[in-house]
Motif scaffolding. Structure first.
Motif, short mmCIF file in Angstrom:
data_model
loop_
_atom_site.label_atom_id
_atom_site.label_comp_id
_atom_site.label_asym_id
_atom_site.label_seq_id
_atom_site.Cartn_x
_atom_site.Cartn_y
_atom_site.Cartn_z
N HIS A 10 0.83 -1.21 0.00
CA HIS A 10 0.00 0.00 0.00
C HIS A 10 0.86 1.26 0.00
O HIS A 10 0.43 2.31 -0.45
N GLY A 11 2.08 1.14 0.50
CA GLY A 11 2.98 2.28 0.54
C GLY A 11 3.75 2.48 -0.76
O GLY A 11 4.49 3.44 -0.90
N GLY A 12 3.62 1.58 -1.70
CA GLY A 12 4.34 1.68 -2.97
C GLY A 12 4.96 0.35 -3.33
O GLY A 12 4.73 -0.67 -2.69
N ASP A 13 5.75 0.36 -4.39
CA ASP A 13 6.41 -0.85 -4.87
C ASP A 13 7.87 -0.86 -4.40
O ASP A 13 8.54 0.17 -4.42
N VAL A 14 8.32 -2.04 -4.01
CA VAL A 14 9.69 -2.20 -3.55
C VAL A 14 10.33 -3.30 -4.38
O VAL A 14 9.85 -4.44 -4.39
N SER A 15 11.41 -2.98 -5.13
CA SER A 15 12.15 -3.96 -5.91
C SER A 15 13.27 -4.53 -5.05
O SER A 15 14.00 -3.78 -4.39
N LEU A 16 13.41 -5.86 -5.09
CA LEU A 16 14.39 -6.52 -4.24
C LEU A 16 15.30 -7.43 -5.06
O LEU A 16 14.85 -8.11 -5.98
N THR A 17 16.57 -7.45 -4.69
CA THR A 17 17.51 -8.41 -5.23
C THR A 17 17.43 -9.67 -4.36
O THR A 17 16.67 -9.70 -3.39
N ILE A 18 18.23 -10.67 -4.66
CA ILE A 18 18.19 -11.90 -3.85
C ILE A 18 18.57 -11.61 -2.40
O ILE A 18 17.86 -12.02 -1.48
N PRO A 19 19.68 -10.91 -2.14
CA PRO A 19 19.98 -10.58 -0.74
C PRO A 19 18.88 -9.74 -0.09
O PRO A 19 18.57 -9.90 1.09
N GLY A 20 18.27 -8.84 -0.87
CA GLY A 20 17.17 -8.04 -0.35
C GLY A 20 15.97 -8.89 0.02
O GLY A 20 15.29 -8.64 1.01
N CYS A 21 15.70 -9.92 -0.80
CA CYS A 21 14.60 -10.85 -0.49
C CYS A 21 14.88 -11.59 0.80
O CYS A 21 13.98 -11.76 1.63
N VAL A 22 16.12 -12.04 0.96
CA VAL A 22 16.48 -12.77 2.19
C VAL A 22 16.25 -11.87 3.40
O VAL A 22 15.64 -12.29 4.39
N MET A 23 16.71 -10.63 3.32
CA MET A 23 16.55 -9.71 4.45
C MET A 23 15.08 -9.36 4.68
O MET A 23 14.62 -9.27 5.83
N ALA A 24 14.30 -9.21 3.59
CA ALA A 24 12.88 -8.87 3.73
C ALA A 24 12.12 -10.01 4.39
O ALA A 24 11.30 -9.77 5.29
N VAL A 105 3.40 -10.03 -5.52
CA VAL A 105 4.78 -9.97 -5.99
C VAL A 105 4.80 -10.13 -7.50
O VAL A 105 4.06 -10.92 -8.06
N THR A 106 5.68 -9.36 -8.15
CA THR A 106 5.89 -9.47 -9.58
C THR A 106 7.34 -9.88 -9.82
O THR A 106 8.26 -9.30 -9.24
N ALA A 107 7.54 -10.90 -10.67
CA ALA A 107 8.90 -11.32 -11.02
C ALA A 107 9.55 -10.27 -11.90
O ALA A 107 8.89 -9.65 -12.73
N GLU A 108 10.84 -10.06 -11.71
CA GLU A 108 11.60 -9.08 -12.49
C GLU A 108 12.67 -9.78 -13.32
O GLU A 108 12.80 -11.00 -13.29
N ALA A 109 13.45 -9.00 -14.04
CA ALA A 109 14.48 -9.55 -14.94
C ALA A 109 15.50 -10.40 -14.20
O ALA A 109 16.02 -11.38 -14.75
#
Length: 151
Positions: A10-24, A105-109
């Motif tokens: 609701h606060g917006g979109d957040v793009s995450l890398t693999i390490p970002g996913c792990v931390m999230a 969640v939306t998959a990215e490149a």
């Protein structure tokens, strides 16, 4: 590093890398999922690449080292079957989204590139011939002499 997914909140979109996913996932209290992602997406591919590089560099040496590397190759080859765990991770995330435990969640490149890396590492391991480490020339044997005895 390319983002692997975008989480829509609701606060917006957040793009995450693999390490970002792990931390999230870890900060959301989903430690088991974070651990699975970290192991299957970071640790296992890095170990496979490092081990394969070591095996490619090794030509000859002591029989003990070669036996150990050959056993390690068999372990790496067997672990390739566990690459399906990445698919299980995606299915788990999809299930969590479906039950409303996670935001959409939306998959990215980065997901496509990660999939390509997994496939390429698997193909590299399968195309490597561990017998190349046991090349007879490296033990001081003359291949032509060895072949002449077999005639």
């Amino acid at each position: 590093m390319f983002p692997i997914m975008t989480i829509h909140t609701h606060g917006g979109d957040v793009s995450l890398t693999i390490p970002g996913c792990v931390m999230a996932f870890a900060s959301s209290g989903l430690w088991p999922l974070a651990a699975i992602i970290f192991l299957t997406a970071v640790v296992v591919p890095l170990l496979k690449m490092a081990a394969l590089a070591q095996m490619v560099r090794t030509h000859g040496g002591s029989a003990r080292v070669l036996r150990r590397l050959t056993k390690f190759y068999r372990l790496i080859e067997m672990s390739g079957r566990w690459s399906v765990v990445n698919i299980l991770t995606v299915a788990s995330i999809a299930g969590l989204i479906k039950f409303g435990l996670l935001s959409p969640v939306t998959a990215e490149a980065g997901a496509a590139f990660f999939g390509a890396v997994v496939v390429l590492i698997t193909l590299a391991v399968l195309s490597f011939d561990p017998r190349s480490m046991w090349d007879a020339d490296n033990f001081g044997d003359d291949v032509s002499t060895t072949q002449s005895y077999r005639k």
